[in-house]
Design an enzyme around this catalytic site. Structure first.
Site, PDB file in Angstrom:
ATOM      1  N   ASP A   1       0.865  -1.199   0.000  1.00 36.12           N
ATOM      2  CA  ASP A   1       0.000   0.000   0.000  1.00 36.12           C
ATOM      3  C   ASP A   1       0.889   1.231   0.000  1.00 36.12           C
ATOM      4  O   ASP A   1       2.060   1.155   0.368  1.00 36.12           O
ATOM      5  CB  ASP A   1      -0.908  -0.010   1.252  1.00 36.12           C
ATOM      6  CG  ASP A   1      -2.209   0.775   1.044  1.00 36.12           C
ATOM      7  OD1 ASP A   1      -2.131   1.999   0.853  1.00 36.12           O
ATOM      8  OD2 ASP A   1      -3.287   0.166   1.065  1.00 36.12           O
TER       9      ASP A   1
ATOM     10  N   TYR B   1     -13.689   6.381 -13.589  1.00 34.62           N
ATOM     11  CA  TYR B   1     -13.739   5.156 -12.781  1.00 34.62           C
ATOM     12  C   TYR B   1     -14.363   4.015 -13.594  1.00 34.62           C
ATOM     13  O   TYR B   1     -13.822   2.899 -13.655  1.00 34.62           O
ATOM     14  CB  TYR B   1     -14.540   5.420 -11.504  1.00 34.62           C
ATOM     15  CG  TYR B   1     -14.547   4.270 -10.521  1.00 34.62           C
ATOM     16  CD1 TYR B   1     -13.555   4.142  -9.555  1.00 34.62           C
ATOM     17  CD2 TYR B   1     -15.557   3.299 -10.547  1.00 34.62           C
ATOM     18  CE1 TYR B   1     -13.559   3.084  -8.642  1.00 34.62           C
ATOM     19  CE2 TYR B   1     -15.559   2.242  -9.653  1.00 34.62           C
ATOM     20  CZ  TYR B   1     -14.563   2.141  -8.702  1.00 34.62           C
ATOM     21  OH  TYR B   1     -14.575   1.088  -7.812  1.00 34.62           O
TER      22      TYR B   1
ATOM     23  N   LYS C   1     -12.505   0.546 -14.813  1.00 35.25           N
ATOM     24  CA  LYS C   1     -12.930  -0.799 -14.397  1.00 35.25           C
ATOM     25  C   LYS C   1     -13.337  -1.659 -15.600  1.00 35.25           C
ATOM     26  O   LYS C   1     -13.104  -2.868 -15.610  1.00 35.25           O
ATOM     27  CB  LYS C   1     -14.063  -0.701 -13.373  1.00 35.25           C
ATOM     28  CG  LYS C   1     -13.641  -0.046 -12.043  1.00 35.25           C
ATOM     29  CD  LYS C   1     -12.516  -0.815 -11.348  1.00 35.25           C
ATOM     30  CE  LYS C   1     -12.196  -0.256  -9.967  1.00 35.25           C
ATOM     31  NZ  LYS C   1     -11.125  -0.984  -9.275  1.00 35.25           N
TER      32      LYS C   1
ATOM     33  N   ILE D   1     -19.627  -1.517  -1.559  1.00 33.90           N
ATOM     34  CA  ILE D   1     -19.139  -2.173  -0.346  1.00 33.90           C
ATOM     35  C   ILE D   1     -18.820  -1.102   0.696  1.00 33.90           C
ATOM     36  O   ILE D   1     -18.297  -0.024   0.359  1.00 33.90           O
ATOM     37  CB  ILE D   1     -17.855  -2.998  -0.654  1.00 33.90           C
ATOM     38  CG1 ILE D   1     -18.062  -3.913  -1.873  1.00 33.90           C
ATOM     39  CG2 ILE D   1     -17.417  -3.812   0.558  1.00 33.90           C
ATOM     40  CD1 ILE D   1     -19.163  -4.946  -1.754  1.00 33.90           C
TER      41      ILE D   1
ATOM     42  N   THR E   1     -16.796   0.664   2.760  1.00 37.20           N
ATOM     43  CA  THR E   1     -15.366   0.912   3.018  1.00 37.20           C
ATOM     44  C   THR E   1     -15.128   2.424   3.021  1.00 37.20           C
ATOM     45  O   THR E   1     -15.999   3.199   2.596  1.00 37.20           O
ATOM     46  CB  THR E   1     -14.469   0.321   1.904  1.00 37.20           C
ATOM     47  OG1 THR E   1     -14.587   1.161   0.743  1.00 37.20           O
ATOM     48  CG2 THR E   1     -14.812  -1.104   1.546  1.00 37.20           C
TER      49      THR E   1
HETATM   50  P1  NAI Z   1     -10.240   1.800   0.309  1.00 36.93           P
HETATM   51  O1  NAI Z   1     -10.119   3.254   0.028  1.00 36.93           O
HETATM   52  O2  NAI Z   1     -10.778   1.344   1.615  1.00 36.93           O
HETATM   53  O3  NAI Z   1      -8.835   1.070   0.066  1.00 36.93           O
HETATM   54  C1  NAI Z   1      -8.046   1.333  -1.058  1.00 36.93           C
HETATM   55  C2  NAI Z   1      -6.593   1.168  -0.664  1.00 36.93           C
HETATM   56  O4  NAI Z   1      -5.800   1.392  -1.836  1.00 36.93           O
HETATM   57  C3  NAI Z   1      -6.130   2.199   0.379  1.00 36.93           C
HETATM   58  O5  NAI Z   1      -5.449   1.556   1.449  1.00 36.93           O
HETATM   59  C4  NAI Z   1      -5.199   3.122  -0.396  1.00 36.93           C
HETATM   60  O6  NAI Z   1      -4.142   3.672   0.387  1.00 36.93           O
HETATM   61  C5  NAI Z   1      -4.678   2.175  -1.478  1.00 36.93           C
HETATM   62  N1  NAI Z   1      -4.162   2.896  -2.624  1.00 36.93           N
HETATM   63  C6  NAI Z   1      -4.689   3.980  -3.252  1.00 36.93           C
HETATM   64  N2  NAI Z   1      -3.890   4.383  -4.236  1.00 36.93           N
HETATM   65  C7  NAI Z   1      -2.838   3.535  -4.252  1.00 36.93           C
HETATM   66  C8  NAI Z   1      -1.664   3.442  -5.045  1.00 36.93           C
HETATM   67  N3  NAI Z   1      -1.397   4.332  -6.017  1.00 36.93           N
HETATM   68  N4  NAI Z   1      -0.796   2.423  -4.807  1.00 36.93           N
HETATM   69  C9  NAI Z   1      -1.037   1.533  -3.817  1.00 36.93           C
HETATM   70  N5  NAI Z   1      -2.108   1.597  -3.011  1.00 36.93           N
HETATM   71  C10 NAI Z   1      -3.002   2.575  -3.230  1.00 36.93           C
HETATM   72  O7  NAI Z   1     -11.129   1.241  -0.889  1.00 36.93           O
HETATM   73  P2  NAI Z   1     -11.893  -0.151  -1.120  1.00 36.93           P
HETATM   74  O8  NAI Z   1     -13.332   0.158  -1.161  1.00 36.93           O
HETATM   75  O9  NAI Z   1     -11.397  -1.188  -0.218  1.00 36.93           O
HETATM   76  O10 NAI Z   1     -11.460  -0.440  -2.617  1.00 36.93           O
HETATM   77  C11 NAI Z   1     -10.582  -1.477  -2.998  1.00 36.93           C
HETATM   78  C12 NAI Z   1     -10.823  -1.802  -4.442  1.00 36.93           C
HETATM   79  O11 NAI Z   1     -12.157  -2.268  -4.611  1.00 36.93           O
HETATM   80  C13 NAI Z   1     -10.656  -0.610  -5.403  1.00 36.93           C
HETATM   81  O12 NAI Z   1     -10.034  -1.047  -6.589  1.00 36.93           O
HETATM   82  C14 NAI Z   1     -12.092  -0.211  -5.671  1.00 36.93           C
HETATM   83  O13 NAI Z   1     -12.227   0.446  -6.902  1.00 36.93           O
HETATM   84  C15 NAI Z   1     -12.780  -1.565  -5.661  1.00 36.93           C
HETATM   85  N6  NAI Z   1     -14.210  -1.510  -5.452  1.00 36.93           N
HETATM   86  C16 NAI Z   1     -14.725  -0.913  -4.321  1.00 36.93           C
HETATM   87  C17 NAI Z   1     -16.086  -0.836  -4.150  1.00 36.93           C
HETATM   88  C18 NAI Z   1     -16.712  -0.180  -2.973  1.00 36.93           C
HETATM   89  O14 NAI Z   1     -17.924   0.080  -3.029  1.00 36.93           O
HETATM   90  N7  NAI Z   1     -15.999   0.100  -1.896  1.00 36.93           N
HETATM   91  C19 NAI Z   1     -17.003  -1.390  -5.171  1.00 36.93           C
HETATM   92  C20 NAI Z   1     -16.354  -2.021  -6.282  1.00 36.93           C
HETATM   93  C21 NAI Z   1     -15.002  -2.064  -6.409  1.00 36.93           C
END
Ligand code: NAI
Length: 252
Positions: A37, A156, A160, A189, A191
């Site tokens: 991360d 976005y 995706k 989700i 988060t």
């Molecule tokens: P989150 O914001 O809780 O976690 C994302 C993590 O990615 C964070 O720890 C952040 O520091 C890290 N990050 C951001 N930019 C980065 C980079 N350049 N290099 C390395 N790490 C980086 O978000 P969440 O919800 O857990 O999302 C995770 C994945 O799931 C993402 O790809 C998101 O698009 C996808 N997703 C999330 C949904 C939701 O509703 N939360 C729905 C569908 C997909």
């Protein structure tokens, strides 16, 4: 005996949300986990949680927009644990919420660089390491927005959809070399990503919940278990698949 004993997994964006839950789920099944991360504090939290539960994990500060950083992430898996079996390319951002023509070039590019180029960069280094380990499984974190559109989120949505196409193509390329490549398409989700998009306001949240026939958001564990299944022997004939986990959202 756990199903992933003696295996090694890398999870990007593992300091929060879905990535954190996925790293913990891999560790609970016996894998040693490289927690990657840009957020060192979140990463340390994930490592502590895994170790407290009796698992093995190492944090590596990795930015998926930076080539050297991603190379170092994969090198860490090999130098610390000797191999790479599983990769969950999960790091992602929501980006600016505006109509398409109002986005600046930088706003567009930032989302594409993290969400799409970041997955490609990760695969670029993970595949050679997996070939050295006689195969492996890649799971890319796409979204239901890799299947349908969503107003004010064109970068976005495009990123995706790109991840879905990249997944299908890489799956074909490496299918005969023991590497499976799949994606998970979560619905909304609960988060910190949702809060970043202003969707934690109770009214907005209710509206988002209602888009899912189950009338709720999904949990991080419901996504982590899909990733674990895709990496398991039970999914040995599954590649190029986009596994939708969305409480029925895209069935409408
Ligand atoms: P989150 O914001 O809780 O976690 C994302 C993590 O990615 C964070 O720890 C952040 O520091 C890290 N990050 C951001 N930019 C980065 C980079 N350049 N290099 C390395 N790490 C980086 O978000 P969440 O919800 O857990 O999302 C995770 C994945 O799931 C993402 O790809 C998101 O698009 C996808 N997703 C999330 C949904 C939701 O509703 N939360 C729905 C569908 C997909």
């Amino acid at each position: 005996m756990s199903q992933f004993d003696s295996t090694v997994a890398v999870v990007t964006g593992a300091g929060s949300g879905i990535g954190q839950a996925t790293a913990m789920a891999f560790a609970a099944e016996g894998a040693s986990v490289v927690v990657a991360d840009i957020d060192a504090e979140g990463g340390a939290e994930t490592v502590s949680a895994i170790e407290a539960a009796g698992g093995a994990a190492t944090f590596v500060e990795a930015d998926v927009t930076d080539d050297d950083s991603v190379a170092n992430m994969v090198e860490t898996a090999v130098s610390e644990y000797g191999r790479l079996d599983f990769a969950c390319n999960n790091a992602g951002i929501g980006g600016a919420q505006k109509p398409t023509a109002d986005l600046s070039f930088d706003e567009w590019e930032q989302v594409i660089d993290v969400n799409l180029n970041g997955v490609w960069r990760s695969i670029k280094y993970e595949i050679p390491a997996m070939l050295e380990s006689d195969g492996g499984v890649v799971v890319n974190m796409a979204s239901i927005l890799g299947k349908v559109g969503f107003e004010n989120a064109s970068a976005y949505v495009a990123s995706k959809h790109g991840v879905v196409g990249l997944t299908k193509t890489a799956a074909q390329e490496y299918a005969q070399q023991g590497i499976r490549v799949n994606a998970v398409c979560p619905g909304f989700i609960d988060t910190p990503l949702l809060a970043a998009g202003g969707l934690d306001d109770p009214e907005a949240r209710k509206g988002i919940e209602a888009l899912h026939p189950m009338n709720r958001l999904g949990s991080v564990d419901e996504i982590a278990s899909a990733v674990v299944w895709l990496c398991s022997d039970g999914a040995s004939f599954t590649t190029g698949e986009t596994l939708t986990v969305d409480g029925g959202y895209t069935s409408r």
